[in-house]
Motif scaffolding. Sequence first.
Motif, mmCIF file in Angstrom:
data_model
loop_
_atom_site.group_PDB
_atom_site.id
_atom_site.type_symbol
_atom_site.label_atom_id
_atom_site.label_comp_id
_atom_site.label_asym_id
_atom_site.label_seq_id
_atom_site.Cartn_x
_atom_site.Cartn_y
_atom_site.Cartn_z
ATOM 1 N N ARG A 22 0.831 -1.211 0.000
ATOM 2 C CA ARG A 22 0.000 0.000 0.000
ATOM 3 C C ARG A 22 0.863 1.257 0.000
ATOM 4 O O ARG A 22 0.545 2.261 -0.623
ATOM 5 C CB ARG A 22 -0.933 -0.010 1.201
ATOM 6 N N ALA A 25 2.250 1.713 -3.364
ATOM 7 C CA ALA A 25 1.205 2.176 -4.278
ATOM 8 C C ALA A 25 0.960 3.673 -4.112
ATOM 9 O O ALA A 25 0.786 4.389 -5.100
ATOM 10 C CB ALA A 25 -0.085 1.398 -4.029
ATOM 11 N N THR A 28 3.650 5.499 -5.796
ATOM 12 C CA THR A 28 3.446 5.425 -7.249
ATOM 13 C C THR A 28 2.409 6.440 -7.683
ATOM 14 O O THR A 28 2.582 7.175 -8.667
ATOM 15 C CB THR A 28 2.987 4.006 -7.615
ATOM 16 N N PHE A 29 1.311 6.474 -6.931
ATOM 17 C CA PHE A 29 0.235 7.416 -7.240
ATOM 18 C C PHE A 29 0.753 8.855 -7.161
ATOM 19 O O PHE A 29 0.447 9.690 -8.018
ATOM 20 C CB PHE A 29 -0.924 7.181 -6.264
ATOM 21 N N GLY A 31 3.775 9.872 -7.633
ATOM 22 C CA GLY A 31 4.600 10.112 -8.815
ATOM 23 C C GLY A 31 3.752 10.505 -10.003
ATOM 24 O O GLY A 31 4.076 11.432 -10.758
ATOM 25 N N SER A 32 2.624 9.830 -10.147
ATOM 26 C CA SER A 32 1.715 10.136 -11.250
ATOM 27 C C SER A 32 1.088 11.520 -11.065
ATOM 28 O O SER A 32 0.966 12.295 -12.018
ATOM 29 C CB SER A 32 0.645 9.046 -11.308
ATOM 30 N N PHE A 36 0.359 15.416 -13.081
ATOM 31 C CA PHE A 36 -0.943 16.094 -13.120
ATOM 32 C C PHE A 36 -0.761 17.566 -12.762
ATOM 33 O O PHE A 36 -1.169 18.467 -13.502
ATOM 34 C CB PHE A 36 -1.887 15.395 -12.138
ATOM 35 N N VAL A 152 -8.671 27.034 -12.015
ATOM 36 C CA VAL A 152 -8.513 25.600 -12.280
ATOM 37 C C VAL A 152 -7.336 25.035 -11.489
ATOM 38 O O VAL A 152 -7.439 23.989 -10.841
ATOM 39 C CB VAL A 152 -8.354 25.342 -13.796
ATOM 40 N N PHE A 156 -8.142 22.704 -8.280
ATOM 41 C CA PHE A 156 -7.800 21.279 -8.199
ATOM 42 C C PHE A 156 -6.896 20.999 -7.011
ATOM 43 O O PHE A 156 -7.001 19.937 -6.395
ATOM 44 C CB PHE A 156 -7.172 20.788 -9.504
ATOM 45 N N LEU A 166 -11.026 14.921 4.305
ATOM 46 C CA LEU A 166 -12.017 13.857 4.485
ATOM 47 C C LEU A 166 -11.342 12.556 4.922
ATOM 48 O O LEU A 166 -11.814 11.857 5.833
ATOM 49 C CB LEU A 166 -12.780 13.653 3.175
ATOM 50 N N THR A 170 -11.759 10.780 8.578
ATOM 51 C CA THR A 170 -12.163 9.385 8.763
ATOM 52 C C THR A 170 -11.223 8.682 9.738
ATOM 53 O O THR A 170 -11.654 7.955 10.643
ATOM 54 C CB THR A 170 -12.139 8.658 7.407
ATOM 55 N N LEU A 174 -11.842 7.038 13.496
ATOM 56 C CA LEU A 174 -11.376 5.688 13.861
ATOM 57 C C LEU A 174 -10.512 5.756 15.111
ATOM 58 O O LEU A 174 -10.648 4.924 16.015
ATOM 59 C CB LEU A 174 -10.572 5.078 12.706
ATOM 60 N N PHE B 112 -3.451 -5.530 -5.429
ATOM 61 C CA PHE B 112 -4.738 -4.999 -4.968
ATOM 62 C C PHE B 112 -5.858 -5.600 -5.815
ATOM 63 O O PHE B 112 -6.291 -4.998 -6.803
ATOM 64 C CB PHE B 112 -4.751 -3.474 -5.065
ATOM 65 N N VAL B 180 -1.067 1.766 -11.296
ATOM 66 C CA VAL B 180 -0.578 1.747 -9.908
ATOM 67 C C VAL B 180 -0.527 0.303 -9.408
ATOM 68 O O VAL B 180 0.446 -0.142 -8.790
ATOM 69 C CB VAL B 180 -1.493 2.601 -9.001
ATOM 70 N N PHE B 183 2.283 -1.786 -11.325
ATOM 71 C CA PHE B 183 3.605 -1.305 -10.922
ATOM 72 C C PHE B 183 3.962 -1.916 -9.564
ATOM 73 O O PHE B 183 5.043 -2.478 -9.375
ATOM 74 C CB PHE B 183 3.583 0.225 -10.844
ATOM 75 N N THR B 184 3.017 -1.822 -8.613
ATOM 76 C CA THR B 184 3.252 -2.371 -7.277
ATOM 77 C C THR B 184 3.381 -3.892 -7.323
ATOM 78 O O THR B 184 4.236 -4.474 -6.655
ATOM 79 C CB THR B 184 2.099 -1.970 -6.351
ATOM 80 N N LEU B 214 1.556 5.764 -16.060
ATOM 81 C CA LEU B 214 1.536 6.623 -14.876
ATOM 82 C C LEU B 214 1.948 8.041 -15.213
ATOM 83 O O LEU B 214 1.449 8.997 -14.628
ATOM 84 C CB LEU B 214 2.483 6.061 -13.813
ATOM 85 N N LEU B 215 2.894 8.189 -16.145
ATOM 86 C CA LEU B 215 3.412 9.524 -16.423
ATOM 87 C C LEU B 215 2.692 10.203 -17.579
ATOM 88 O O LEU B 215 2.703 11.433 -17.673
ATOM 89 C CB LEU B 215 4.917 9.450 -16.711
ATOM 90 N N PRO B 218 -1.777 11.439 -16.713
ATOM 91 C CA PRO B 218 -2.149 12.698 -16.047
ATOM 92 C C PRO B 218 -2.168 13.879 -17.019
ATOM 93 O O PRO B 218 -2.953 14.812 -16.850
ATOM 94 C CB PRO B 218 -1.058 12.878 -14.991
ATOM 95 N N VAL B 222 -5.387 16.375 -17.670
ATOM 96 C CA VAL B 222 -5.443 17.832 -17.551
ATOM 97 C C VAL B 222 -5.892 18.455 -18.873
ATOM 98 O O VAL B 222 -6.725 19.373 -18.885
ATOM 99 C CB VAL B 222 -4.082 18.401 -17.100
ATOM 100 N N PHE B 229 -13.466 22.681 -19.233
ATOM 101 C CA PHE B 229 -13.736 24.041 -18.755
ATOM 102 C C PHE B 229 -14.044 24.976 -19.921
ATOM 103 O O PHE B 229 -14.913 25.844 -19.812
ATOM 104 C CB PHE B 229 -12.554 24.557 -17.918
ATOM 105 N N PHE B 604 -16.194 3.877 0.815
ATOM 106 C CA PHE B 604 -16.183 3.621 2.255
ATOM 107 C C PHE B 604 -16.510 2.162 2.551
ATOM 108 O O PHE B 604 -15.897 1.531 3.411
ATOM 109 C CB PHE B 604 -17.122 4.577 2.988
#
Lengths: 213, 612
Positions: A22, A25, A28-29, A31-32, A36, A152, A156, A166, A170, A174, B112, B180, B183-184, B214-215, B218, B222, B229, B604
Motif C-alpha cells: 500500500r 502504491a 506510485t500514485f 509520482g503520477s 498532473f 482551475v 484542483f 475527508l 475518517t 477511527l 490490490f 498503480v 507497478f506495485t 503513470l506519467l 495525467p 489535464v 472548462f 467507504f
Amino acid sequence: MSDHAAHAAAAHPDTATGIDSRKLAIWTFIGSECLFFATLISNYLVHKETWLTGPGPFPHEAWTSPAGKVFEPIIEIPLVTLGTALLLFSSLFVVLALANAQRGNRRGLLLWLGCTLLCGLFFVGMQVYEFTHFVHKGLTLKTNLFGGSFFVLTGFHGTHVSIGVLWLFTLWILAWRGKLTADKSLNLEIAALYWHFVDVVWVVIFPVVYLIK
Amino acid sequence: MATTALGHRAHAAAGHAEPTGIWSWITTVDHKRIGILYGTTAFMFFLMGGIEALLLRIQLGSPDNTFLSPTTYNELFTMHGTTMIFLAIMPISAAFFNFIIPLQIGARDVAFPRLNAFSYWVFLMGGLFLNVSWLFGAAPDTGWFGYANLTSRQYSPGINVDFWLFGLQILGVASLAAAVNFFTTVLNLRAPGMRLMRMPIFTWMSFITQVLLLLAFPVITVALILLMFDRFFGTNFYVPSGGGDPLLWQHLFWIFGHPEVYILILPAFGIISEILPVFSRKPLFGYAAMVFSGIFIAFLGFGVWSHHMFATGMGPIADTYFSLVTMLIAIPTGVKIFNWLGTAWGGSIQYKTPMYFALGFIAMFIIGGLSGVMHASPPADLQQTDTYFVVAHFHYVMFGGSIFGLVAGAYYWWPKMFGRVLNERLGKWHFWLMLIGFNVTFFPMHILGLNGMPRRVYTYPAGLGFETLNLLETIGAFILASSFAVFLYNIYRTWRGPRNAPADPWNGATLEWSIPSPPQEWNFAEVPVVHGRDPLWEAKRERSGPLPEPARVSGEGIHLPNPSYWPLVTALGLTAMMAGVMLIHHLGPWGILAGGAIMLFGIFNWVFEPAG
C-alpha cells in the motif's frame, strides 16, 4: 492461515522489496500526480505572458478598462501566506500524530491529528473566501485567462486538500473510537504521505501564483 | 472448473457461500477472471472498431460514393481510432497483464485485487459511455486526437465531443488505477529469487508500460479538464479570441499521445520476445540489451511529441531537436529487431501458429518503423502530413505491430487461459489471411498518400488515379475481416473440444507453464523459488527431460481475497458523476452530487469490508 496469522503477516510485509504494497502504491500514485500538477502549473505559466491584453483584473498589475474603471491588483498575499504557513505546519502536525499512533498514544494522536485537520480546514476555508472575494471583484473563470488558469489550478489543489481532510477526518473518527491502534498506524502513514504531497505541491504553486510577478 | 476444489476450501473471515454464475463474475477479484473479462470485452470492442473500419472502406471503395454521409464518415473514423486505441489494443494488453504477469512472477494475485476489479469495471463503463453516443445519434466526430479548436463549443456545439471527452476521462481512471496496481505488483509480488534482471521479458515490457501510463495519462487528464472548462464553464484555454492557444492542446495531447504509442507497442514487444525463444528452443538473445532498449524507448518517448506537429511551424530549432530525437529511437528499436533475429538465428524453429504471428510481427513492424523514420525528417513529413502515407505508417505499427503481437499472445497463452490448445490448421489460415489482407489493405496507402490522397476526407473525385488502389484496399479489408472470422470459428471449435491442454504445451521457459492449464484459483499451491531467467528450462535440464504434469490440489488453507461488489458500485458512481458533469446545464449540480455520493458510499464500504 488463520485470521491472526494473516494480521501478523500484514504488519510485517513479506514483499520482494520489503516495502508494504500500500505504501509503494501511494508513492506510485504520488509520482503520477506530479505530472498532473506539473501540467496544470505549466498551463498557468504558458498563459501568463498573454493574459495581460485581455480584460482585468490581474494578479499583480492594476488595469484600467476602456470605460475608465480601475481594477487594483487582486491578489492578497498576507492572507494566503497565513494559509500557506498553516498548511506547512499541518505537515509537522501529521508527523507528530503518526509518531503518537506508532507509540499507541491515543490522546496524542487525537490532538495532533485534530490540529492537522484544523489547519487543512482553515486552508480550504481561506480558499473559499478568496474565490468568493475574487468573484465579487469581477474575476471569474470566464473573465480572462488569469481567472481560468488560476481557478482551475488552485481549485484542483483545493480539491486535493479537501479529499485529504475527508481522509484524515475518517482516520480521526477511527482513532477516537480506538480503532487506529499502533499495528494499524500504516493507515495513517499512507494518508500522511498524501498529505505531505499536497503540501509540497502548494509550496510550488504559492510562489508561482502569488510571489512571482 | 474450480468449484469442486473451492467446496473444500474454508473461507477465512467471510463465512458466506462462494458466489456462483454471473454473480461470481460481478464480484470476482481473481486476476485470471478479470483478465478474461478484459479480453472478451476488449475483443467485442475490437470487432466493433473493425466493423466501423469496414464501413469506411466500403465508402472509399469507389469515387464520389454516397454510401456514408460526411457526418457519419467523421463519426466512424473518430470512433474507429478511439475504439481501437482505448477499447481494443490497450485493454487486450491489459488482459495479458492481468492473466500473465502474476503467473510469470510466481504470485497468487495482484497487489490490490479489488482495485483490479475496479479498473475493469471503469474500463467497461468508459467503453459503454463512448458507444452510447451512437444511440443518441451523436457519436464523437472530431478525430481520436480531438484537435482544438474544432472541439470548441463554437465549432462542435453538439454533445458528440462531450461523449468523447468524458468517455476518455473515465477510461483514464481505469488505466491509472491499473497502472498503480501492476507497478506495485511487479515490484512487490515477485517470487523469492526473482530479481529484476531475472523477470520474464513480457513482465519487463509490461512494467515499463505501467510507468508510461503513470506519467502520460495525467497529462491527457489535464488536457481534457481544460477542454471541459472551455466547453462548459466559459474559459478560453484553447480559444484564440480569448487569448488562448489551440496549439496548447496539440502539445498536451501529444505529450500524452506519443508515450501512448509505446503503451500500445511495448506489451506486444514483450509477447513476441517470449514466443521467439520458446519456438526457437534458444534463450532470448541479449536479454539485458532487450530490457534496457525497452527502457530507452520509453524514456525517449517523452521527448519526441512535437514530431506530430511539424506542420504547425515550430521553427528550425524545435524541428531539428524533435527530428533528431525521433531518429534516435530507431537505435533501441533496431537493437530489439536484431536481438529477435539473433534469437531465432540457428535455433531449432518450431513452426507453430504463435511463431508465425511473431515472425509476421517482425516483418510488418520493420515496414512501419521504416516509414516512421521517414516522418522524422521535417521536409519529408510536410509532404506526408495528413495524407494516406501516415495512415499506412501507423497501421503498420499498430496492426502489423500491436495486433500481430497480441494475436500471437492469444495463440500462445490460450491453452494456459482456457485449458484448450487452439487448432493449428485454422490458426495458420488465420495467419495467412491476416497477413495478406493486412498488406493488401494498407500497403497501397503508402502510394496513395505519396500521390496526394488526403486522409479524413469522406470521398474523392473520379479521375485522380485513386480508384484502383482504393478498390484493392477495400477488398483487402474484407480479406482481413475474414481472417478474424476464421479466428472466431477456431475459438468456437476449440471451445466445443475437450479441455485437455497440458500444463506446458510449448516447452515453455517461464513459471506460468509450471502450473495446470487453466491454473487453479490460487495459481501456485507452493510459492516457487527462482534461480535464473528461464526457470522451467533449468528444471527440465536438471531432470534431463520434461517435467511431470502438475496435479490439481485442494487448496485447503490457502488464503484468498474475498469477492466484492463494491468496486463495481464505485465504478458506477464515478461514471454517474462524469455523466453529471456532462449534464450540468440540465441537472444543475445534482447529477454530480448523486454520482459522487454513490462513489463515496462505494469507497467507504470497500475500505471497511473485510478484504480476506
